[in-house]
Every structure is written in structure tokens, then in C-alpha cells.
Design a protein around this motif. Structure first.
Motif, mmCIF file in Angstrom:
data_model
loop_
_atom_site.group_PDB
_atom_site.id
_atom_site.type_symbol
_atom_site.label_atom_id
_atom_site.label_comp_id
_atom_site.label_asym_id
_atom_site.label_seq_id
_atom_site.Cartn_x
_atom_site.Cartn_y
_atom_site.Cartn_z
ATOM 1 N N ILE A 144 0.996 -1.194 -0.065
ATOM 2 C CA ILE A 144 0.009 -0.087 0.085
ATOM 3 C C ILE A 144 1.031 1.252 0.031
ATOM 4 N N TRP A 145 1.850 1.096 0.716
ATOM 5 C CA TRP A 145 2.831 2.383 0.639
ATOM 6 C C TRP A 145 3.572 2.745 -0.519
ATOM 7 N N TRP A 153 2.560 1.607 -3.357
ATOM 8 C CA TRP A 153 1.168 2.189 -4.573
ATOM 9 C C TRP A 153 0.713 3.496 -4.016
ATOM 10 N N GLY A 154 0.793 3.869 -2.809
ATOM 11 C CA GLY A 154 0.424 5.227 -2.374
ATOM 12 C C GLY A 154 -1.235 5.377 -2.399
ATOM 13 N N GLY A 155 -1.947 3.975 -2.232
ATOM 14 C CA GLY A 155 -3.161 3.858 -2.269
ATOM 15 C C GLY A 155 -3.296 2.323 -2.172
ATOM 16 N N PHE A 156 -4.844 1.840 -2.496
ATOM 17 C CA PHE A 156 -5.085 0.484 -2.381
ATOM 18 C C PHE A 156 -5.100 -0.067 -3.800
ATOM 19 N N SER A 157 -4.580 0.571 -4.625
ATOM 20 C CA SER A 157 -4.375 0.054 -6.321
ATOM 21 C C SER A 157 -3.282 0.969 -6.871
ATOM 22 N N ASN A 175 -1.934 3.624 -9.106
ATOM 23 C CA ASN A 175 -2.806 4.750 -9.529
ATOM 24 C C ASN A 175 -1.590 5.796 -9.741
ATOM 25 N N ALA A 234 -0.118 8.281 -7.987
ATOM 26 C CA ALA A 234 0.898 8.317 -6.991
ATOM 27 C C ALA A 234 2.087 7.171 -7.390
ATOM 28 N N THR A 235 1.544 6.019 -7.713
ATOM 29 C CA THR A 235 2.414 5.029 -8.062
ATOM 30 C C THR A 235 3.267 5.292 -9.190
#
Length: 369
Positions: free
Chosen positions: A156-157, A159-163, A165, A167-168
Motif C-alpha cells: 500500500i505504501w 502504491w500510494g493507495g489501495f491500487s 494509481n 501516486a504509483t
């Protein structure tokens, strides 16, 4: 200033070099050329790249179609990565065959460089935001979830989220941009250790018959460079998409999964090893071990004679190891089904066995002498 430059350049061009080293010692300098090509072309591509999941794929198309020589710069960068790994794998293979791992610190720095290069290539493969880029990143980053207790939090860290996105993509672009400069730093350390010990030679002996690096080996390296450029330009200008995956010409779609997810060709041997292990954590450990096992080679090298040339059984073992590497690369391109799963497991065992059997065959031959 002139005196300082002379003090730096003079020891380099007059470096005492074994007179009997062959063209197999050209690949170090060719790797430097590849690194410079990747940094220069990558810098120009970064001018036009958009770190947005809705615009990244279109920015690649824009480079190819609308930017002056954008198609050429991108082809140089994409195929330059493949040539980088070809040169690196040959360089490492020569090191294994000629026992260059006797220079321990030079070898350790080389393995670190391999890991950094693979990391740079992986995050770079995600940036075009094609189907295989997206799903390759999803599968590989998900492997970190196998780490006990912390795995899911790390994923999650990253990815910067739960998928995967925006941020990734931004993070991967930043990592891809900064890592080559870290590679330059480790390359200089690698060269520093090499210049402290001097180059190995085909016989592996302490060779006192040495000549200056300039002009003899500069000319030899230039001939190697001409041959490299010839192959590189054929690949780049005539077969620019030969090593690309067809799915990466389709924009990433999280709702459509490709039939067969695979990384770039230069990761396929490690990917086959990962697939061969049924357990997720075991697969991740095997994946990392496929590279890190190179670090034990200086430890498993206690023999009477200096080089593989004097060990016929070990020479046969080396070429069997090369065959194993190519077979694992081919298996990585196949579907996860019978008989490729079983073949992958057999060749994975053969891959890891080489490093230990090589040592015992040396000991066996030493006793026969």
C-alpha cells in the motif's frame, strides 16, 4: 586545473593491463556506453513524459509521432535497455567462467550494480502505461505482500493507495530518474576496486607481462564499440519492436487482464524461478536468491589451479548452466500449465545446484591432480 586533470587521466590511460586479455574484456567499457546512452535518451524523454495515468500512454504516442526524432530517441532508450542487459549478462558470464569473482570487492559491487539496474529497468517498464506495464507492476509489487506481518502495508505504501494509481506512477518515474545516478556512483566504486587489483586474465594467473592501457586496449575497445554499434543500430532502426511485448501497445486497462502476464525478456529467468515455487513467500525468496547467490561465488572458490580452463568438468558444468539460463528464459514466455511448470521446477533446481556442484567438482579434480 590542467595539472589536476593530467593527474586523473594519466593513471587511467597508462594503467598496467595484462597483455593476454581478449575481446571478452570489452564488455565493461560497452556497459559504460550503454549507461551513457540510457541517461542521455532518458533525459530527453523526460522532457515530454506525463506522470498521469490518463496522459502517460498518450504522451508516449505524442513522442513517437509529433516530437522531432522522438521515435528514434525512444527506440534508442527501449532497445538500449535490452542491449544493456545483453552486455551485462555476457560480462557476468565471463566473470564466472574466468573466475573474476576472486576480486571480492569488485565482484560484490558488480552484483549490487546488477540489482540496481534490474530495479531501474522494472520501474521504467511501468512508465509507458501499456497493458503489460500495468499488470506486470501489479503482479510484481503484489509479491511484497508475502513478507510476514509487514507485506500488505509495504505494498500500500509503494502504491500510494489501495491500487496502482497516479501516486504509483509518479513514484516510479522519480525512482527511475534518480537510480541511474546512483548506478554511476556504484560504477565508479566498482572501477576503483578494479584499478586497485588490476584486471583478471584468461589464465587467471598473476601475470607480470603487462602493457599500458593506451593505445593497445583503447583500440581494442574501439573495435568492440564499432561491432556493438552495428548490432545496436540494426536492432533500433530495422527491428525496433522485436523485443517489445504486443500487449504494451494497448493502453492499460484494469478491467481486462492479459492471457499471459510476463515481464521484459531480461527478467524471464528470475520470473520462471518465481513461478516454479508453489508457495508465494518461497517464490519471492527464490527470486531474490537467483541474483544474490552470485555473492557466494568468492566463498566457494578454494582450489589449487587458478582458472576454469584447467578444470574440464567445470567447463562442461558452465555451459550446462548457460543452457539452464536460456531454458528458464524461454519457459518464462510460456503459459503457466503442464509441462512448463514441471520444466521450470527442474531447471530451477539445476540453476541453484550449479553453484554448489561447481565447487565439489573443483575439489574432485584437485584430488585427482
Amino acid at each position: 586545473m590542467k595539472k589536476k586533470l593530467t593527474n586523473i587521466i594519466f593513471p587511467l590511460i597508462n594503467l598496467p593491463t595484462p597483455s593476454n586479455i581478449s575481446f571478452m574484456w570489452n564488455f565493461g567499457s560497452l556497459l559504460m556506453i550503454c549507461l551513457m546512452n540510457q541517461i542521455m535518451t532518458g533525459l530527453f524523454l523526460a522532457f515530454h513524459y506525463k506522470t498521469d495515468i490518463n496522459l502517460a500512454f498518450q504522451s508516449i504516442i505524442n513522442m513517437n509521432r509529433n516530437i522531432n526524432f522522438g521515435w528514434l530517441i525512444r527506440s534508442f532508450h527501449a532497445n538500449g535497455a535490452s542491449m544493456f542487459f545483453i552486455m551485462m549478462y555476457i560480462h557476468i558470464s565471463r566473470g564466472i567462467y574466468m573466475n573474476s569473482f576472486n576480486f571480492k570487492m569488485t565482484w560484490i559491487m558488480g552484483v549490487i550494480l546488477l540489482l540496481l539496474t534490474m530495479m531501474t529497468a522494472f520501474v521504467g517498464y511501468v512508465l509507458p502505461w501499456g497493458q503489460m506495464s500495468f499488470w506486470g507492476a501489479t503482479v510484481i509489487t503484489n509479491l511484497l505482500s508475502a513478507i510476514p506481518y509487514l507485506g500488505n502495508s509495504i505494498v500500500i505504501w509503494i502504491w500510494g493507495g489501495f491500487s496502482i494509481n497516479n501516486a504509483t506512477l509518479t513514484r516510479f518515474f522519480s525512482i527511475h530518474f534518480i537510480l541511474p545516478f546512483i548506478i554511476i556512483m556504484f560504477t565508479l566504486i566498482h572501477l576503483m576496486f578494479l584499478h586497485m587489483t588490476g584486471s583478471n586474465n584468461p589464465l587467471g594467473i598473476n601475470n607480470y607481462d603487462k602493457i599500458t592501457f593506451s593505445p593497445y586496449f583503447i583500440i581494442k575497445d574501439l573495435i568492440g564499440l564499432i561491432m556493438f554499434l552495428w548490432m545496436f543500430l540494426i536492432l533500433t532502426l530495422i527491428f525496433p519492436y522485436l523485443l517489445n511485448d504486443n500487449n504494451n501497445f494497448i493502453m492499460a486497462n484494469s478491467l481486462i487482464t492479459p492471457n499471459h502476464i510476463q515481464p521484459e525478456w531480461y527478467f524471464l529467468f528470475s520470473y520462471s524461478i518465481l513461478r516454479a515455487i508453489p508457495n508465494k513467500l518461497g517464490g519471492v525468496i527464490a527470486l531474490m536468491s537467483s541474483i544474490l547467490i552470485l555473492l557466494i561465488m568468492p566463498i566457494l572458490n578454494n582450489k589449487k589451479l587458478p582458472n576454469n580452463k584447467f578444470y574440464p568438468l567445470n567447463k562442461i558444468m558452465f555451459w550446462m548452466f548457460m543452457m539452464t539460463f536460456f531454458m528458464l528464459t524461454w519457459i518464462g514466455t510460456q503459459s503457466v500449465e503442464y509441462p512448463f511448470i514441471e520444466m521450470g521446477q527442474i531447471f530451477t533446481i539445476m540453476y541453484f545446484l550449479y553453484f554448489f556442484l561447481n565447487y565439489y567438482l573443483m575439489k574432485f579434480w584437485d584430488k585427482m591432480i
